[in-house]
Structure formats: C-alpha cells, structure tokens
Design a protein around this motif. Structure first.
Motif, mmCIF file in Angstrom:
data_model
loop_
_atom_site.group_PDB
_atom_site.id
_atom_site.type_symbol
_atom_site.label_atom_id
_atom_site.label_comp_id
_atom_site.label_asym_id
_atom_site.label_seq_id
_atom_site.Cartn_x
_atom_site.Cartn_y
_atom_site.Cartn_z
ATOM 1 N N ASP A 108 57.709 -7.119 -11.053
ATOM 2 C CA ASP A 108 57.650 -7.111 -12.520
ATOM 3 C C ASP A 108 56.372 -6.455 -13.027
ATOM 4 O O ASP A 108 56.119 -6.405 -14.228
ATOM 5 C CB ASP A 108 57.816 -8.530 -13.093
ATOM 6 N N CYS A 109 55.584 -5.939 -12.096
ATOM 7 C CA CYS A 109 54.368 -5.223 -12.496
ATOM 8 C C CYS A 109 54.018 -4.206 -11.405
ATOM 9 O O CYS A 109 54.153 -4.491 -10.216
ATOM 10 C CB CYS A 109 53.225 -6.226 -12.670
ATOM 11 N N ILE A 110 53.615 -3.021 -11.831
ATOM 12 C CA ILE A 110 53.199 -1.999 -10.866
ATOM 13 C C ILE A 110 51.785 -1.578 -11.227
ATOM 14 O O ILE A 110 51.510 -1.280 -12.394
ATOM 15 C CB ILE A 110 54.134 -0.769 -10.930
ATOM 16 N N VAL A 111 50.902 -1.577 -10.236
ATOM 17 C CA VAL A 111 49.539 -1.078 -10.464
ATOM 18 C C VAL A 111 49.382 0.173 -9.609
ATOM 19 O O VAL A 111 49.482 0.107 -8.384
ATOM 20 C CB VAL A 111 48.476 -2.129 -10.068
ATOM 21 N N ILE A 112 49.175 1.291 -10.259
ATOM 22 C CA ILE A 112 49.160 2.551 -9.504
ATOM 23 C C ILE A 112 47.924 3.366 -9.854
ATOM 24 O O ILE A 112 47.561 3.498 -11.025
ATOM 25 C CB ILE A 112 50.475 3.349 -9.759
ATOM 26 N N ALA A 113 47.279 3.892 -8.811
ATOM 27 C CA ALA A 113 46.095 4.731 -9.020
ATOM 28 C C ALA A 113 46.551 6.124 -9.429
ATOM 29 O O ALA A 113 47.579 6.608 -8.963
ATOM 30 C CB ALA A 113 45.288 4.808 -7.732
ATOM 31 N N SER A 114 45.782 6.753 -10.287
ATOM 32 C CA SER A 114 46.126 8.116 -10.675
ATOM 33 C C SER A 114 44.857 8.892 -10.985
ATOM 34 O O SER A 114 43.807 8.303 -11.246
ATOM 35 C CB SER A 114 47.051 8.099 -11.894
ATOM 36 N N HIS A 115 44.982 10.213 -10.964
ATOM 37 C CA HIS A 115 43.805 11.042 -11.251
ATOM 38 C C HIS A 115 43.681 11.269 -12.759
ATOM 39 O O HIS A 115 44.615 10.995 -13.514
ATOM 40 C CB HIS A 115 43.896 12.369 -10.513
ATOM 41 N N ILE A 116 42.542 11.805 -13.152
ATOM 42 C CA ILE A 116 42.353 12.152 -14.569
ATOM 43 C C ILE A 116 43.265 13.347 -14.864
ATOM 44 O O ILE A 116 43.301 14.305 -14.090
ATOM 45 C CB ILE A 116 40.871 12.503 -14.823
ATOM 46 N N PRO A 117 44.028 13.290 -15.942
ATOM 47 C CA PRO A 117 44.990 14.373 -16.187
ATOM 48 C C PRO A 117 44.309 15.734 -16.288
ATOM 49 O O PRO A 117 43.191 15.842 -16.777
ATOM 50 C CB PRO A 117 45.607 13.999 -17.546
ATOM 51 N N ASN A 118 45.000 16.746 -15.784
ATOM 52 C CA ASN A 118 44.507 18.113 -15.946
ATOM 53 C C ASN A 118 45.699 19.028 -16.213
ATOM 54 O O ASN A 118 46.837 18.563 -16.329
ATOM 55 C CB ASN A 118 43.711 18.558 -14.704
ATOM 56 N N VAL A 119 45.426 20.312 -16.262
ATOM 57 C CA VAL A 119 46.462 21.255 -16.672
ATOM 58 C C VAL A 119 47.649 21.273 -15.688
ATOM 59 O O VAL A 119 48.786 21.530 -16.066
ATOM 60 C CB VAL A 119 45.844 22.667 -16.874
ATOM 61 N N ILE A 129 41.772 21.336 5.794
ATOM 62 C CA ILE A 129 40.800 21.339 4.703
ATOM 63 C C ILE A 129 41.543 20.879 3.459
ATOM 64 O O ILE A 129 42.598 21.421 3.121
ATOM 65 C CB ILE A 129 40.260 22.763 4.438
ATOM 66 N N GLU A 130 41.005 19.874 2.810
ATOM 67 C CA GLU A 130 41.600 19.409 1.558
ATOM 68 C C GLU A 130 40.694 19.799 0.409
ATOM 69 O O GLU A 130 39.477 19.810 0.558
ATOM 70 C CB GLU A 130 41.752 17.892 1.570
ATOM 71 N N GLY A 131 41.286 20.132 -0.697
ATOM 72 C CA GLY A 131 40.476 20.487 -1.861
ATOM 73 C C GLY A 131 41.372 20.885 -2.996
ATOM 74 O O GLY A 131 42.547 20.494 -3.038
ATOM 75 N N SER A 132 40.831 21.647 -3.917
ATOM 76 C CA SER A 132 41.682 22.124 -5.000
ATOM 77 C C SER A 132 41.206 23.484 -5.482
ATOM 78 O O SER A 132 40.017 23.800 -5.411
ATOM 79 C CB SER A 132 41.700 21.119 -6.150
ATOM 80 N N VAL A 133 42.171 24.282 -5.898
ATOM 81 C CA VAL A 133 41.872 25.552 -6.543
ATOM 82 C C VAL A 133 42.190 25.322 -8.008
ATOM 83 O O VAL A 133 43.353 25.205 -8.379
ATOM 84 C CB VAL A 133 42.757 26.691 -5.982
ATOM 85 N N GLY A 134 41.148 25.219 -8.822
ATOM 86 C CA GLY A 134 41.374 24.813 -10.213
ATOM 87 C C GLY A 134 42.010 23.430 -10.194
ATOM 88 O O GLY A 134 41.563 22.543 -9.474
ATOM 89 N N PRO A 135 43.109 23.282 -10.909
ATOM 90 C CA PRO A 135 43.726 21.956 -10.961
ATOM 91 C C PRO A 135 44.699 21.700 -9.804
ATOM 92 O O PRO A 135 45.231 20.606 -9.677
ATOM 93 C CB PRO A 135 44.489 21.999 -12.285
ATOM 94 N N PHE A 136 44.951 22.712 -8.965
ATOM 95 C CA PHE A 136 45.981 22.576 -7.929
ATOM 96 C C PHE A 136 45.381 22.149 -6.598
ATOM 97 O O PHE A 136 44.520 22.833 -6.048
ATOM 98 C CB PHE A 136 46.751 23.893 -7.756
ATOM 99 N N GLY A 137 45.878 21.059 -6.071
ATOM 100 C CA GLY A 137 45.358 20.550 -4.807
ATOM 101 C C GLY A 137 45.934 21.321 -3.625
ATOM 102 O O GLY A 137 46.989 21.924 -3.722
ATOM 103 N N PHE A 138 45.214 21.321 -2.511
ATOM 104 C CA PHE A 138 45.755 21.895 -1.282
ATOM 105 C C PHE A 138 45.302 21.088 -0.080
ATOM 106 O O PHE A 138 44.320 20.342 -0.150
ATOM 107 C CB PHE A 138 45.372 23.376 -1.143
ATOM 108 N N ASP A 139 46.042 21.235 0.999
ATOM 109 C CA ASP A 139 45.757 20.539 2.253
ATOM 110 C C ASP A 139 46.255 21.466 3.358
ATOM 111 O O ASP A 139 47.420 21.436 3.713
ATOM 112 C CB ASP A 139 46.508 19.198 2.260
ATOM 113 N N ILE A 140 45.347 22.321 3.853
ATOM 114 C CA ILE A 140 45.789 23.402 4.735
ATOM 115 C C ILE A 140 45.085 23.354 6.076
ATOM 116 O O ILE A 140 43.963 22.844 6.182
ATOM 117 C CB ILE A 140 45.530 24.792 4.088
ATOM 118 N N HIS A 141 45.766 23.897 7.087
ATOM 119 C CA HIS A 141 45.161 23.933 8.416
ATOM 120 C C HIS A 141 44.137 25.056 8.485
ATOM 121 O O HIS A 141 44.382 26.171 8.040
ATOM 122 C CB HIS A 141 46.247 24.163 9.479
ATOM 123 N N ASN A 142 43.007 24.714 9.030
ATOM 124 C CA ASN A 142 41.971 25.708 9.259
ATOM 125 C C ASN A 142 41.956 26.040 10.744
ATOM 126 O O ASN A 142 41.787 25.131 11.548
ATOM 127 C CB ASN A 142 40.614 25.110 8.835
#
Lengths: 137, 549
Positions: free
Chosen positions: A102-113, B31-44
């Motif tokens: 009856d409740c979900i607690v979920i982590a999320s990132h700060i919104p972006n484009v 390697i994990e990271g992001s290009v701008g807002p897009f995340g990636f997880d690629i083999h190095n």
C-alpha cells in the motif's frame, strides 16, 4: 497508516539509495509496516550473481541487514526479467500488486532533459501505481 | 518476465550447474557515467575500439573507394577459392558435431540448470530464430537461387547438374526433371543443416558458458576453457571487437543493399523513382521502426515483430503454394527433400570435385557469410534459449529450421522453375535471372506469374522491410550487450545509439559508395571465425561433460 511498504532497490548502485532506505525505514517504524525490498535482475549472469538465485540470495541478505539496522520487519522479493532495462517499470508495478503493497518508496534522480525521452523509473511508477508512492531524491 | 515467487526472496533453485570459478566480476571493466543527461555503462576498451574502428573503416571506404574496392573486392574471391576446402570441411564438422550432441548423453544437459524452464513458447522462439537468422535471405534467394542453378549458362552449375536449356535457350525436355532435382538440392544445401549447425554451435557455446557456467553473455566467454583468465584481457577484447565489427558492418551493408532492393521492387511495382533519396528514406524508416522495437524491448518489440513477420511469411508461403498448385509443389517438396538427402554428402565433399564455380563461388561464399553472421545470430539465439535441454536445443535449431527452409525453397524455387519450364522464353523469372541478371527482382518476377501479383508483391516488399527491422533491432541488442561487457541491463540510450549508428553507417556507405567492399570485408571475417567456431566445438564438449545431467 500503511501495512506493507515496497522499496525497489538496485543493488548495483546501492550507494545511491540511502535516503530512500532511511525514508522507508522511518515509515516502516512509524506505521509498524513490513518493508519488502524488490529487485529486478537479468536471467543472464550479472555482477551481482551468476544466476537469478544468487541474486535473490544477495537481496535477501540485504533485506535482513536493513531489518537489523533499522529495527523493522523486512523481506525481499527478486524478479528475473528477459530485458530488465525495458521491463523494469512493468515488473515493479507487478511486484506492488503481487505484494499488495500500500506504499512504495522509490529512489530517483533529479529530473533532467533526458526524462522527456526516458521518464525516470520513479516517475513512471508514481504515475501508474495504485499505491501511494514516495519518490525520494 | 519471469516471476520468482517466493516471499522470502530465495526462490527455488534452478538446479545445480557447474559454475566456473573465476575472480572476474561482470562489469568490473565497465565505465559508468553520463554524456550530458544520458547515462552509459560500457566495457572498456571494447566499446571504444569497436566504435572507433567502424568509423575509421567507413572513412577509409569513403575517402579511398577505389583502393578499398580493390583490396576487399579481391579478398573475398581469394578467400573462397583458396580456403574453400577449409570452409567446407569445417561446416561438415559443425553438422556432425551437432548431430552427435543429439544422440550423446550430454544432450540431457539443460541450459540454465537442471530445473530451468524455457522462457519462450516454441512459436515465439522459432519466430525469433528465423527472423534473426535468415528471414531476409529467404526472401531474396528463395526464387533467385533455384532458378539460377536451373538455368545458369555461366558454368557454375552444381555437381552433375545437366543443363535444361540448349545453346539457343530452348528447353531440353529430357533434362528438366534432373536439373530441377539438382537445383533444389543444391539450394537447400545452402539453407538447411550446415548454416543452422553454424548458428547452433555459436548459440550453444554462448548459452552454456553464460547460463550454466556463470560467465558474461559475450563471445569471449566460450574461450574460457582454452584461455582461462586471459580471456578477460586482450585476447577477449579482440574476439569481442571482431564480433561487434562483423555484426555492425554485416547489418549496415545488408541494410544498404536491402534498401536498394526494396527500392527496385517499389520502382518495378509502383513506378517509384529509383534513387539514393528514396533509399536513404527507406533506411531511415527501417531504422526508425527498429528504434521503436528496441525501445519496447525483447518481449514487447523484437518478439512481437518477429511473430508478425512469421505470420506474413507464412501467408505468402501458403499463397504461393496454392496459387502455383499445391499438389505439384508438395510433391516438389518431397522430391526436394529426397534430393537433399541424396546429394548432401556429395555436395559437402571438400575435395575431388570439378564444380569450382559452384563450390567456391557459392558454397564457400555462403559458409563464410553464415559464419560471419554467426556471432550475431548465435548470441541472439542464446539469449532466448534458456531452459531448453541441449538435445531439444540442437534438434530445434538444426532440424526444424532445415525442414522449413527446404520447404520454403521447394515452394518458391519450385514455382519459379515451373514458370521457366511452362513459359520458356516468355518467363519473367528467366528474363530477370538468366537472360538479364537482376537478382533483386527475381521474387517479384515469380509473383507476377501468379494471380493477385499486385497484392503479393506489396506483401513481399513489406516482408523484406520488416525482416530488415527484425535484423536491425536484434542486432542492436546484441552489439549493446557485447560492448557493455555482457550486461543486458545497460542504460537504454546505448542500444538507441547502436541502432542509429548502424543506420548512419548504412546511409554514409550508400551515398559515398563502399557498401560492396565493406560487405566483402565482413565476409572475410568468416575465415578467422571458422577457427573460433572449431575451438567452440571443443569448448562446448568440454563444458557439457562437466555438467550435471
């Protein structure tokens, strides 16, 4: 207030979870609710286990540690998926139904484009879940 | 999605399997990271080397097209004429190895552990096997190849085929039956046991070492018995990079040629202009649909499209079967099957033959082609085959697709040969395959001889396009997995990147030239991969022997 709290966890990125875990523990203690940690894994080997069973063991251990650390009743539930990168939201919603949470607690990132193209899992779950959802940033 | 229903979080075990004890943790080199807002997880370094070398080769082909054409264009015939015996011998080894796995006790081993259950129904599974494996080839060669062998005046007729036409192009009635029999056998030979054995070996190696041994879903994992821990180093990087390279260029060049074929069909039927603009639009459209498919995932996208494709292909098959005379074609299938069984051994012989044109120009080329595609198709088959026993897996990947392919060739090839026999000089098939070699129109030429050709030709074009989509989406998933170090849950933007990249490479090569030379280069990767596959056979046997049954 709540009887069963579900907390989706990504064990590979457990370092990003503390706030959500704390929030879930607070709620769990206050409402004396059971907290179930839900994880979704691939059927292929991953860094967290050679197979879904090993992953489930690890998740169960994680749940036990959380229970001991926060003094709450915990459980774990693992799901294996053909394509976890895509199926994750549907799997979490199914888990909430299965657990009758009856409740979900979920982590999320700060919104972006990027959220315009790929909405965050927290956002997607909040939009579609029947239960109350706390999106923790 | 598979639920593991257990409130304790410790579901019933999938059964014991012989996990390989390695210190390597999947994703440890990522390697994990992001290009701008897009995340990636690629083999190095596999991701970077694969991507950069593809870009480098595209630039080379665009900057020095003549030199690229000269080098790669000559490489392919040299390989198939010098190493024809090697390709033929190796393919025979793969077939015998797979047949042995069906009867040996190790066939009882289950992929994913003794208690694993299959993830997909037979229908969904077969649809995906076919769509990834050879769907587009069946559309392209189903008419072309039997018709070609039947009437070839170029001296590359298969072993012992008697020509049914005299020097003036008139039919020699007495030779028709024997030429038809041999043409169907020689075609089926390239589409039945041998190619599927090649796919089965790669798929089985990957499935076994991933699901049962706990290694990452990557080509390198099958080499663990040979290389040990070194497989996580440069040896493994090289194997994975070649696999990505062959898959990406194989898909991109096929996409480029596919667009020209679809355009030729559209021009033929609807009078659409045949130019680069239309072809670029076709590639863009195919890539866009593939993109939607990869974003919908394996179950919601790839599987659904594969099943739609199978349904459409089956409808076309049934139509041709009945329109061309069901009884005649069914007896054709019977004769084709018998001819295949009779001729498969002589056609497989690597030595002591005089049909160089066929053996080197067709068979060795096909074997190199199937082998160069095998990392992609094998990996995709492995991904969807968990829960099957080895015996079930090999039977289903080897025997059933072989029968379906022989049937397909009997229907399409049989209808095409009937058209050539019945209409003689007026045959559209003969006009487009023998008199003028326009291979991309062969299917449409055959359909024109049957009723409702407007509808069926449109269906044919739709099928060609959707088969490309299913190759493109499954290929993007495979490349993404390999370049993410065996992870199938890498961030979604990565698979989007590979899907668009593949379309972009196809468009660049289409506009700038170089499709032919790079496709020749891809086929050349068949030679090193033949050695890879032979090692895989040994690794599979070694791996299976250690498994609980």
């Amino acid at each position: 207030m709540y009887t069963h709290i579900m907390v989706p966890v990504d064990l590979a990125h457990a370092d990003r979870l503390p706030r959500a875990l704390e929030t879930a523990a607070l709620l769990g203690r206050a409402a004396q609710a059971k907290v179930t940690y839900v994880g979704v894994t691939a059927e292929t080997p991953t860094g967290l286990g050679h197979n879904p069973d090993e992953y489930a063991d690890r998740l169960a251990q994680f749940a036990q540690e959380q229970g001991e650390q926060h003094g709450i009743t915990t459980a774990a539930r693992a799901y294996a998926s053909h394509d976890p990168a895509i199926d994750l939201n549907d799997t979490l919603l199914k888990a909430a139904d299965d657990l009758e949470a009856d409740c979900i607690v979920i982590a999320s990132h700060i919104p972006n484009v990027a959220d315009h193209l790929w909405p965050s899992h927290g956002g997607a779950v909040a939009r579609r879940a029947k239960a109350s959802v706390f999106v923790v940033r | 999605m598979t639920d593991l229903p257990d409130d304790t979080g410790v579901p019933a075990p999938e059964g014991p399997s012989d996990l390989i004890d390695t210190d390597y943790s999947i994703g440890q080199d990522n390697i994990e990271g992001s290009v701008g807002p897009f995340g990636f997880d690629i083999h190095n370094p596999v991701f970077a080397i694969s991507g950069l070398s593809v870009v480098a080769f595209v630039f080379y082909a665009l900057a020095l097209p003549e030199q690229a054409e000269e080098i790669f264009g000559a490489l392919r015939p040299w390989l198939t004429s010098t190493f024809d015996w090697f390709f033929l011998s190796a393919a025979n080894v793969f077939v015998l190895f797979c047949l042995a796995l069906i009867v040996l006790p190790v066939g009882k081993v289950r992929l994913g552990g003794t208690d694993a259950t299959p993830d997909y129904s037979y229908i969904g599974w077969f649809a995906m096997l076919f769509a990834a494996g050879m769907g587009i080839g069946l559309m392209f060669f189903g008419v072309l190849e039997p018709a070609y062998y039947f009437g070839t005046p170029w001296g590359d007729e298969p072993l012992g085929l008697v020509r049914p036409f005299d020097e003036n192009g008139n039919l020699i009635a007495a030779n028709v039956d024997e030429a038809r029999r041999m043409a169907l056998a020689a075609t089926s030979f390239h589409w039945a046991l041998h190619p599927w054995a090649i796919y089965a070996v790669v798929a089985l190696a990957l499935a076994l070492f991933s699901y049962n041994k706990g290694l990452p879903l990557s080509i390198r994992s099958a080499f663990y018995p040979l290389l040990g821990e070194r497989v996580w180093g440069w040896w493994g990087h090289v194997i994975d990079v070649i696999a990505v390279f062959a898959t990406l260029f194989g898909l991109a060049t096929s996409l480029g040629f596919g667009a020209t074929q679809a355009n030729a069909g559209l021009e033929h039927i609807y009078g659409l202009p045949n130019n680069v603009t239309v072809q670029v639009l076709l590639i863009t459209g195919i890539t866009a649909i593939a993109l939607v498919s990869v974003l919908r995932g394996l179950d919601g996208g790839v599987k659904v499209l594969s099943e739609i494709n199978m349904g459409l292909a089956f409808a076309l098959l049934l139509f041709v079967l009945f329109a061309a005379g069901a009884m005649t074609i069914l007896s054709e299938f019977g004769r084709g099957l018998v001819a295949y069984v009779q001729e498969v051994v002589p056609l497989s012989m690597p030595f002591g033959r005089e049909d160089d044109g066929y053996r080197q120009g067709w068979t060795a080329f096909y074997w190199a082609w199937w082998i160069s595609w095998s990392p992609f198709v094998g990996m995709f088959i492995a991904r969807v085959s968990r829960g099957r026993t080895v015996r079930e897996f090999v039977t289903c990947v080897l025997l059933i697709p072989s029968l379906v392919c022989i049937f397909w060739m009997a229907v399409f090839g049989g209808a095409a040969i009937n058209d050539m026999v019945a209409n003689g000089a007026d045959s559209m098939v003969k006009a487009n395959v023998i008199d003028n070699y326009v291979p991309e129109l062969s299917l449409f030429a055959m359909l024109e001889g049957l009723p409702l050709s407007g509808i069926t030709s449109t269906l044919g074009i739709v099928l060609v396009i959707v088969f490309f989509v299913t190759s493109s989406d499954s290929g993007s998933l495979v490349i993404d997995t390999i370049t993410a170090g065996g992870k199938i849950d890498a961030p979604v933007p990565q698979r989007v990147f590979w899907c668009i990249f593949e379309g972009a490479v196809a468009i660049a090569l289409l506009i700038g030239g170089g499709l032919g030379s790079l496709q020749a280069m891809v086929i050349s990767t068949g030679l090193p991969f033949t050695i890879v596959l032979l090692i895989m056979c040994w690794a599979i046997y070694k791996g299976l022997s250690a498994e609980p049954r």
